[in-house]
Design an enzyme around this catalytic site. Sequence first.
Site, PDB file in Angstrom:
ATOM      1  N   THR A   1       0.869  -1.098   0.064  1.00  0.00           N
ATOM      2  CA  THR A   1      -0.400   0.292  -0.242  1.00  0.00           C
ATOM      3  C   THR A   1       1.031   0.869   0.066  1.00  0.00           C
ATOM      4  O   THR A   1       2.086   0.992   0.915  1.00  0.00           O
ATOM      5  CB  THR A   1      -0.813  -0.332   1.552  1.00  0.00           C
ATOM      6  OG1 THR A   1      -1.508   1.359   1.645  1.00  0.00           O
ATOM      7  CG2 THR A   1      -0.239  -0.008   2.546  1.00  0.00           C
TER       8      THR A   1
ATOM      9  N   TYR B   1      -1.405   0.023  10.864  1.00  0.00           N
ATOM     10  CA  TYR B   1      -1.547  -0.758   9.566  1.00  0.00           C
ATOM     11  C   TYR B   1      -0.990  -0.305   8.964  1.00  0.00           C
ATOM     12  O   TYR B   1      -0.126  -1.309   8.330  1.00  0.00           O
ATOM     13  CB  TYR B   1      -2.713  -0.207   8.774  1.00  0.00           C
ATOM     14  CG  TYR B   1      -3.264  -0.048   7.323  1.00  0.00           C
ATOM     15  CD1 TYR B   1      -3.876  -1.843   7.124  1.00  0.00           C
ATOM     16  CD2 TYR B   1      -2.757   0.546   6.255  1.00  0.00           C
ATOM     17  CE1 TYR B   1      -2.927  -2.170   5.693  1.00  0.00           C
ATOM     18  CE2 TYR B   1      -3.282  -0.010   5.090  1.00  0.00           C
ATOM     19  CZ  TYR B   1      -3.314  -1.030   4.659  1.00  0.00           C
ATOM     20  OH  TYR B   1      -3.341  -1.579   3.551  1.00  0.00           O
TER      21      TYR B   1
END
Length: 330
Positions: free
Chosen positions: A120, A144
């Site tokens: 990501t 995250y």
Amino acid sequence: MTTENSILVTGGAGYIGSHTCKRLAESGYTPITFDNLSYGHRHAVKWGPLEVGDLTDAGRLDAVMKQYKPQAVIHFAAYSLVGESVRDPGKYYGNNVGGTLSLLNAMNANGVDKIVFSSTCATYGIPSEVPIRETTPQRPVNPYGHSKLAVEQMLADFDTAHDLRHVALRYFNACGADRDGEIGEEHEPETHLIPRILQSMTGHGPGFAIFGEDYPTPDGTCIRDYIHVEDLAQGHLLALRYLMAGGQSEQLNLGTGHGYSVRQIVDAVETVTGQKVDYDIGPRRAGDPPELTADTSKAKQVLGFETRVSDIETIVANAWTFHQSVINRN
Ligand code: UDP
């Protein structure tokens, strides 16, 4: 069932996973979905078998690997809510890092040596430059992002030690839906911009608010790089083929290289739907960088990757069609 062209797809019942399974099947592969269905949907698994299981269950993973003998793994299964990761980091390290470790060990034990990993742009944190290159320093700003960066590191170490090759795809903002209308974005809870706007318009979600209009951008709202989920699925297929052809481990951005502000997305929704979007201006959301756009040249050079359907009108139109089909289904 063993097929010569089996690809194990963890998280194949989820949003990007299910679109990738469809693309794999169109290209002659058999996607084997391994998913615990905590966020994924059974009805989104249409292009190959579903094996319900948890990545942290080493015995179950091993049994599935032995049954299908996959040629490679495409690994989506992960938690991905930034706010939740701040409140409950253990959940993110346990699943995203611990689950991936269990997966890599099972691959090693079964002689599976190729993996495409969902990384990501959150691994870049607040980037030191835009557009972001793969060499831009990775300094995540939430658990995250830390968990995804930890997996990238783990993949590099498994390559060095065990010749387990990977492509880590650092996605920008996944959006849109299958152009045939078969699958789309169905998160529960939904936090993403485009579905949040659409849900608010049809009364199927809370009212929509723009999170901050005092950013240092031309219209004061955050800029993101929105990429159609079908283009992302194609990126996974190309990464898989690259590894199958003997390609070395790589880390690649997947985006369009073009940014839209939140207000520009609202305008696009109004244009495509012909309806007015009502919204409030809310406070900034913690951890939102002002601008995230990709330098896309490396994915083009390594994979020949180019977006085909990521113009904002197509994205919004496909998301709108899918949103209405969900309303009609429920
Ligand atoms: N956003 C917003 N209102 C919402 C949801 C998102 O203004 O209800 C903004 C968010 O602050 C960000 C952009 O839309 O600037 C994209 O957010 P999303 O959650 O879709 O993706 P992210 O960039 O966080 O991965």
